[in-house]
Scaffold this motif. Sequence first.
Motif, PDB file in Angstrom:
ATOM      1  N   CYS A  68     -12.223   0.894  -2.857  1.00  0.00           N
ATOM      2  CA  CYS A  68     -11.225   2.154  -3.256  1.00  0.00           C
ATOM      3  C   CYS A  68      -9.935   2.142  -2.647  1.00  0.00           C
ATOM      4  O   CYS A  68      -8.845   2.011  -3.257  1.00  0.00           O
ATOM      5  CB  CYS A  68     -11.898   3.544  -3.184  1.00  0.00           C
ATOM      6  N   LEU A  69      -9.924   1.885  -1.127  1.00  0.00           N
ATOM      7  CA  LEU A  69      -8.779   1.961  -0.304  1.00  0.00           C
ATOM      8  C   LEU A  69      -7.922   0.645  -0.883  1.00  0.00           C
ATOM      9  O   LEU A  69      -6.740   0.805  -1.008  1.00  0.00           O
ATOM     10  CB  LEU A  69      -9.108   1.823   0.865  1.00  0.00           C
ATOM     11  N   GLN A  70      -8.646  -0.620  -0.845  1.00  0.00           N
ATOM     12  CA  GLN A  70      -7.874  -1.808  -1.138  1.00  0.00           C
ATOM     13  C   GLN A  70      -7.345  -1.458  -2.582  1.00  0.00           C
ATOM     14  O   GLN A  70      -6.140  -2.007  -3.146  1.00  0.00           O
ATOM     15  CB  GLN A  70      -9.058  -2.881  -1.114  1.00  0.00           C
ATOM     16  N   GLY A  71      -8.157  -1.181  -3.596  1.00  0.00           N
ATOM     17  CA  GLY A  71      -7.887  -0.959  -5.100  1.00  0.00           C
ATOM     18  C   GLY A  71      -6.537  -0.100  -5.228  1.00  0.00           C
ATOM     19  O   GLY A  71      -5.702  -0.166  -5.825  1.00  0.00           O
ATOM     20  N   PHE A  72      -6.499   1.148  -4.319  1.00  0.00           N
ATOM     21  CA  PHE A  72      -5.538   2.075  -4.625  1.00  0.00           C
ATOM     22  C   PHE A  72      -4.150   1.505  -3.804  1.00  0.00           C
ATOM     23  O   PHE A  72      -2.900   1.370  -4.068  1.00  0.00           O
ATOM     24  CB  PHE A  72      -5.804   3.284  -3.473  1.00  0.00           C
ATOM     25  N   HIS A  73      -4.062   0.625  -2.738  1.00  0.00           N
ATOM     26  CA  HIS A  73      -3.242  -0.094  -2.106  1.00  0.00           C
ATOM     27  C   HIS A  73      -2.545  -1.183  -3.111  1.00  0.00           C
ATOM     28  O   HIS A  73      -1.369  -1.195  -3.289  1.00  0.00           O
ATOM     29  CB  HIS A  73      -3.576  -0.757  -0.766  1.00  0.00           C
ATOM     30  N   VAL A  74      -3.518  -1.839  -3.746  1.00  0.00           N
ATOM     31  CA  VAL A  74      -3.042  -2.923  -4.559  1.00  0.00           C
ATOM     32  C   VAL A  74      -2.447  -2.134  -5.770  1.00  0.00           C
ATOM     33  O   VAL A  74      -1.170  -2.738  -6.371  1.00  0.00           O
ATOM     34  CB  VAL A  74      -4.308  -3.669  -5.160  1.00  0.00           C
ATOM     35  N   THR A  75      -2.668  -1.191  -6.262  1.00  0.00           N
ATOM     36  CA  THR A  75      -2.102  -0.467  -7.545  1.00  0.00           C
ATOM     37  C   THR A  75      -0.676   0.063  -6.875  1.00  0.00           C
ATOM     38  O   THR A  75       0.297   0.012  -7.663  1.00  0.00           O
ATOM     39  CB  THR A  75      -2.869   0.637  -7.895  1.00  0.00           C
ATOM     40  N   LEU A  76      -0.578   0.657  -5.655  1.00  0.00           N
ATOM     41  CA  LEU A  76       0.787   1.121  -5.593  1.00  0.00           C
ATOM     42  C   LEU A  76       1.743   0.073  -5.100  1.00  0.00           C
ATOM     43  O   LEU A  76       2.767   0.110  -5.478  1.00  0.00           O
ATOM     44  CB  LEU A  76       0.390   2.125  -3.811  1.00  0.00           C
ATOM     45  N   VAL A  77       1.296  -1.217  -4.456  1.00  0.00           N
ATOM     46  CA  VAL A  77       2.167  -2.353  -4.334  1.00  0.00           C
ATOM     47  C   VAL A  77       2.862  -2.880  -5.675  1.00  0.00           C
ATOM     48  O   VAL A  77       3.897  -3.043  -5.854  1.00  0.00           O
ATOM     49  CB  VAL A  77       1.504  -3.377  -3.702  1.00  0.00           C
ATOM     50  N   ASP A  78       1.883  -2.889  -6.506  1.00  0.00           N
ATOM     51  CA  ASP A  78       2.082  -3.557  -7.848  1.00  0.00           C
ATOM     52  C   ASP A  78       3.034  -2.372  -8.597  1.00  0.00           C
ATOM     53  O   ASP A  78       4.108  -3.019  -9.210  1.00  0.00           O
ATOM     54  CB  ASP A  78       0.844  -3.775  -9.047  1.00  0.00           C
ATOM     55  N   GLN A  79       2.834  -1.091  -8.706  1.00  0.00           N
ATOM     56  CA  GLN A  79       3.600  -0.426  -9.372  1.00  0.00           C
ATOM     57  C   GLN A  79       5.108  -0.382  -8.466  1.00  0.00           C
ATOM     58  O   GLN A  79       6.119  -0.390  -9.285  1.00  0.00           O
ATOM     59  CB  GLN A  79       3.111   1.233  -9.170  1.00  0.00           C
ATOM     60  N   HIS A  80       4.951  -0.611  -7.241  1.00  0.00           N
ATOM     61  CA  HIS A  80       6.439  -0.616  -6.486  1.00  0.00           C
ATOM     62  C   HIS A  80       7.205  -1.835  -6.807  1.00  0.00           C
ATOM     63  O   HIS A  80       8.432  -1.904  -7.133  1.00  0.00           O
ATOM     64  CB  HIS A  80       6.162  -0.583  -5.097  1.00  0.00           C
ATOM     65  N   ARG A  81       6.565  -2.869  -7.016  1.00  0.00           N
ATOM     66  CA  ARG A  81       7.064  -4.191  -7.420  1.00  0.00           C
ATOM     67  C   ARG A  81       7.663  -3.984  -8.638  1.00  0.00           C
ATOM     68  O   ARG A  81       8.651  -4.554  -8.978  1.00  0.00           O
ATOM     69  CB  ARG A  81       6.359  -5.340  -6.950  1.00  0.00           C
ATOM     70  N   ARG A  82       7.097  -3.347  -9.709  1.00  0.00           N
ATOM     71  CA  ARG A  82       7.337  -3.377 -11.084  1.00  0.00           C
ATOM     72  C   ARG A  82       8.393  -2.373 -11.066  1.00  0.00           C
ATOM     73  O   ARG A  82       9.703  -2.880 -11.925  1.00  0.00           O
ATOM     74  CB  ARG A  82       6.116  -3.029 -11.982  1.00  0.00           C
ATOM     75  N   LYS A  83       8.354  -1.608 -10.658  1.00  0.00           N
ATOM     76  CA  LYS A  83       9.714  -0.579 -10.637  1.00  0.00           C
ATOM     77  C   LYS A  83      10.974  -1.022 -10.024  1.00  0.00           C
ATOM     78  O   LYS A  83      12.182  -1.028 -10.431  1.00  0.00           O
ATOM     79  CB  LYS A  83       9.375   0.582  -9.595  1.00  0.00           C
TER      80      LYS A  83
END
Length: 89
Positions: A68-83
């Motif tokens: 869950c921690l890895q999935g949350f981190h990957v989602t945050l990084v992907d959202q930040h890069r897309r933004k």
Amino acid sequence: MSKATSTDHDQRKLVSPIWIVLHLIPTAIFFVFMQHVCYHHAPDWSEFNKQLAGAYTALCLTGVFWMCLQGFHVTLVDQHRRKKANIPS
């Protein structure tokens, strides 16, 4: 040197090795906490067996926490890069 394209953007890793190591800290804390909680919910066996049952149960829960921690981190990084790249979601 060429500019980075959107395909280059997709090829970068979302989690670096340093983040994997840093995720071990909350994971270890979670394991110790859950081992303590599970110890008190183990049947009335010997002290060693209660510790063992608590550790085995906490190990499974810690694995789920790690994912869950890895999935949350990957989602945050992907959202930040897309933004940052102005790529629509």
